[in-house]
Design an enzyme around this catalytic site. Structure first.
Site, short mmCIF file in Angstrom:
data_model
loop_
_atom_site.label_atom_id
_atom_site.label_comp_id
_atom_site.label_asym_id
_atom_site.label_seq_id
_atom_site.Cartn_x
_atom_site.Cartn_y
_atom_site.Cartn_z
CG ASP A 69 44.86 42.73 16.71
OD1 ASP A 69 44.63 44.85 17.16
OD2 ASP A 69 44.00 43.16 17.78
CG PHE A 80 38.32 41.60 22.56
CD1 PHE A 80 37.95 41.57 24.16
CD2 PHE A 80 37.80 40.36 21.96
CE1 PHE A 80 37.14 39.77 24.38
CE2 PHE A 80 36.77 39.20 22.11
CZ PHE A 80 37.49 38.95 22.59
NE ARG A 83 42.95 46.79 42.82
CZ ARG A 83 42.64 47.14 43.80
NH1 ARG A 83 42.61 47.88 44.83
NH2 ARG A 83 43.56 48.49 43.11
CE LYS A 115 46.00 45.35 28.33
NZ LYS A 115 46.05 44.12 28.52
CE1 TYR A 127 40.79 50.80 28.82
CE2 TYR A 127 40.05 50.54 31.72
CZ TYR A 127 40.26 50.47 30.60
OH TYR A 127 39.92 48.98 30.22
CE LYS A 167 37.23 49.38 27.82
NZ LYS A 167 37.43 48.43 27.02
CG ASP A 183 43.04 51.52 13.47
OD1 ASP A 183 41.25 52.10 14.22
OD2 ASP A 183 43.18 52.10 14.22
CB SER A 234 36.65 48.13 32.79
OG SER A 234 37.60 48.12 33.75
CB ALA A 235 35.90 46.01 38.33
CG PHE A 251 35.59 42.29 38.55
CD1 PHE A 251 34.46 42.99 37.81
CD2 PHE A 251 35.85 43.07 39.90
CE1 PHE A 251 33.21 43.02 38.54
CE2 PHE A 251 34.88 43.99 40.61
CZ PHE A 251 33.36 43.56 39.98
P1 NAD Z 1 45.13 43.59 24.42
O1 NAD Z 1 46.02 44.95 24.58
O2 NAD Z 1 45.71 43.05 25.14
O3 NAD Z 1 44.43 43.66 23.46
C1 NAD Z 1 43.58 44.81 22.76
C2 NAD Z 1 43.82 44.99 21.49
O4 NAD Z 1 43.40 45.45 20.23
C3 NAD Z 1 45.28 44.67 21.28
O5 NAD Z 1 45.36 43.57 19.99
C4 NAD Z 1 45.61 46.09 20.08
O6 NAD Z 1 46.37 45.81 19.09
C5 NAD Z 1 43.89 45.83 19.33
N1 NAD Z 1 43.49 46.96 19.36
C6 NAD Z 1 42.80 48.19 20.27
N2 NAD Z 1 43.51 49.71 19.51
C7 NAD Z 1 43.08 48.92 18.04
C8 NAD Z 1 42.13 49.88 17.39
N3 NAD Z 1 41.82 50.87 16.97
N4 NAD Z 1 41.78 48.91 15.33
C9 NAD Z 1 42.09 47.90 15.96
N5 NAD Z 1 42.80 46.60 17.28
C10 NAD Z 1 43.15 47.83 18.05
O7 NAD Z 1 44.66 44.29 25.16
P2 NAD Z 1 43.70 43.27 26.08
O8 NAD Z 1 43.79 42.87 28.01
O9 NAD Z 1 43.06 41.73 26.16
O10 NAD Z 1 41.94 44.34 26.75
C11 NAD Z 1 40.65 44.25 26.07
C12 NAD Z 1 39.73 44.69 26.63
O11 NAD Z 1 39.63 44.57 27.17
C13 NAD Z 1 39.50 46.21 26.26
O12 NAD Z 1 39.11 47.02 25.63
C14 NAD Z 1 40.84 46.33 27.85
O13 NAD Z 1 39.79 47.62 27.40
C15 NAD Z 1 39.45 45.77 27.94
N6 NAD Z 1 39.64 45.44 29.67
C16 NAD Z 1 41.00 44.96 30.23
C17 NAD Z 1 41.24 44.23 31.73
C18 NAD Z 1 42.26 44.15 31.78
O14 NAD Z 1 42.53 43.88 32.99
N7 NAD Z 1 43.35 43.31 30.45
C19 NAD Z 1 40.22 44.50 32.59
C20 NAD Z 1 39.10 45.08 31.87
C21 NAD Z 1 38.54 45.39 30.67
C1 WQD Z 2 46.43 44.97 41.88
C2 WQD Z 2 47.04 45.35 42.99
C3 WQD Z 2 47.70 47.60 42.89
C4 WQD Z 2 51.26 46.67 41.19
C5 WQD Z 2 44.08 48.37 36.62
C6 WQD Z 2 43.31 48.80 35.87
C7 WQD Z 2 41.77 48.38 35.78
C8 WQD Z 2 41.66 46.60 35.47
C9 WQD Z 2 42.86 46.81 35.49
C10 WQD Z 2 41.35 47.60 32.89
C11 WQD Z 2 46.06 47.25 43.47
C12 WQD Z 2 48.82 46.77 43.02
C13 WQD Z 2 49.66 46.87 41.42
C14 WQD Z 2 52.81 46.89 41.74
C15 WQD Z 2 50.95 46.86 43.13
N1 WQD Z 2 41.73 47.10 33.66
N2 WQD Z 2 50.01 46.81 42.33
N3 WQD Z 2 52.76 46.62 42.36
O1 WQD Z 2 44.64 48.39 39.64
O2 WQD Z 2 43.11 46.54 39.95
O3 WQD Z 2 43.13 47.79 37.92
O4 WQD Z 2 43.89 46.77 35.85
O5 WQD Z 2 39.74 47.46 32.64
O6 WQD Z 2 40.80 50.01 34.95
O7 WQD Z 2 43.39 50.27 36.83
O8 WQD Z 2 45.22 46.05 38.89
O9 WQD Z 2 47.02 44.87 38.64
O10 WQD Z 2 46.75 47.91 38.57
O11 WQD Z 2 47.10 46.48 40.77
O12 WQD Z 2 51.41 46.83 44.41
O13 WQD Z 2 53.56 47.05 40.44
O14 WQD Z 2 48.41 45.35 42.72
O15 WQD Z 2 47.92 48.89 43.99
O16 WQD Z 2 46.65 47.13 44.69
P1 WQD Z 2 44.16 47.06 39.38
P2 WQD Z 2 46.84 46.24 39.08
#
Ligand code: NAD
Ligand code: WQD
Length: 337
Positions: free
Chosen positions: A31, A80, A230, A84, A148, A152, A58, A124-125, A177
């Protein structure tokens, strides 16, 4: 089995590290801490009761990744690492493509060089765009609506080409999701580092009094209460989904994309009520206009995860709220609010 977790110090990576380590896997985290804090390592060690290997660097540094794969005799990688934040990706698309797409290319180059061919990727969804039908299954057409999401999608397509090029590759894209909640210890959780864009962390900060009120983005969607719906999945369920995916990889070859969700739609107001009940706090909210780019409803069809991985989410939304609240209460959180 030795597993490399790129981005392993982040929200989902750290919870997955707990699930994997407790299942007997040997882990190395890589990380650059651009969106996490090195203190998570001490916390992980406290939960696990043993030290954890971590390489600071990195994923775009191919020689570092190559060296790490060799030195720790890595058998499989969970990728991961990436950026994001949807809004930020629209403002800084180059940063997103560099970090996410180029980062994955760098990782693939290193894996190819060393002969490590098992990969689980954090998708991601969001790749489904605005759902044409619900629940969303894996055959649903893809089409992201922001940089973003497109990063993906590009990665998924790239990984498909790689898997098609040589049957030794075993690649699974997990389409998450909405991950929420925290580990039951209260030691690790989601710390967005700024004003949260996602719903549950925002609600948590309103409940704790750090933010005055929640902005509900729209109450005129065609949903039961008009607010967005959601599929919120407990992060430890998600973590266990990675464990199941790793086990599945052993007897498999090719490329797959699999939804990880609960299969249940929950509205913004449902989540506010659940959090209010668990925390015993007031959660004032205000109804605003719809957020630009938002979709009304999205939840997963989860049959494929059960059929292929024998995995199913088992934790309730109440437990997610409870674990999130414990994390917020025990950490104070958020230096800059
Ligand atoms: P996060 O930001 O908490 O974790 C990502 C980690 O990757 C961090 O620790 C960051 O420091 C590290 N990182 C970023 N770029 C890097 C690089 N170039 N080299 C090394 N380390 C790096 O995010 P998260 O919520 O844990 O998400 C993890 C993965 O899941 C991401 O790819 C994200 O797109 C995907 N994802 C997240 C969500 C969500 O809602 N949290 C939903 C769908 C998909
Ligand atoms: C959920 C619901 C908002 C904040 C996003 C990314 C998606 C994924 C997850 C990585 C929606 C509502 C939210 C607030 C609100 N990440 N909301 N007030 O939009 O499903 O997805 O995060 O892949 O790519 O787009 O999640 O948690 O932002 O929103 O009313 O302050 O809550 O409108 O209906 P979302 P979210």
């Amino acid at each position: 089995m030795n597993i490399l977790l790129t981005g392993g110090a982040g929200y989902i990576g750290s919870h997955t590290a707990v699930a994997l380590s407790q299942a007997g896997y040997e882990l190395v985290l890589l990380d650059n801490f651009c969106n996490s804090n090195p203190s998570v390592l001490e916390r992980l060690q406290k939960i696990l009761g043993k030290p954890l290997h971590c390489v600071e660097g990195d994923v775009r540094d191919t020689s570092l990744v190559t060296k790490t794969l060799r030195e720790y005799k890595i058998d499989a990688v969970i990728h991961f690492a990436g950026l994001k934040a949807v809004g930020e990706s629209v403002e800084k698309p180059i940063e997103y493509y560099t970090n996410n797409v180029q980062g994955t290319i760098s990782l693939l180059e290193a894996m190819e060089l060393v002969g490590v061919k098992k990969l689980v990727f954090s998708s991601s969804a969001t790749v489904y765009g605005n759902p044409q039908y619900l629940p969303v299954d894996e055959a649903h057409p893809t089409g992201a609506t922001n940089a973003y999401g497109r990063s993906k999608l590009h990665i998924e397509e790239m990984l498909k080409d790689v898997a098609n090029s040589n049957s030794a590759w075993k690649i699974i894209c997990l389409r998450y999701f909405n991950p929420v909640g925290a580990h039951e210890s209260g030691l690790i959780g989601e710390d967005p580092g700024d004003i949260p864009g996602n719903l549950m962390p925002y609600i948590a900060l309103v409940a704790s009094g750090k933010l005055p009120s929640l902005n509900v983005f729209g109450n005129d969607y065609p949903t039961p209460d008009g607010t967005g719906v959601r599929d919120y999945i407990h992060v430890m369920d998600l973590a266990e989904g990675h464990l199941a995916a790793l086990e599945y990889l052993s007897g498999y070859s090719g490329w797959d994309a699999i939804n990880l969700g609960v299969g249940l739609g929950i509205s913004v107001l449902d989540l506010v009520s659940a959090y209010k009940k668990i925390s015993g706090r007031k959660i004032p909210f205000e109804i605003l206009e719809r957020r630009q780019g938002d979709i009304g409803e999205c939840w997963a069809k989860v049959d494929m995860a059960y059929e292929r991985l024998q995995w199913r989410a088992k934790r309730s939304i109440e437990l997610s709220c409870q674990d999130s609240w414990r994390y917020i209460c025990s950490n104070g959180l958020r230096k800059n609010i």
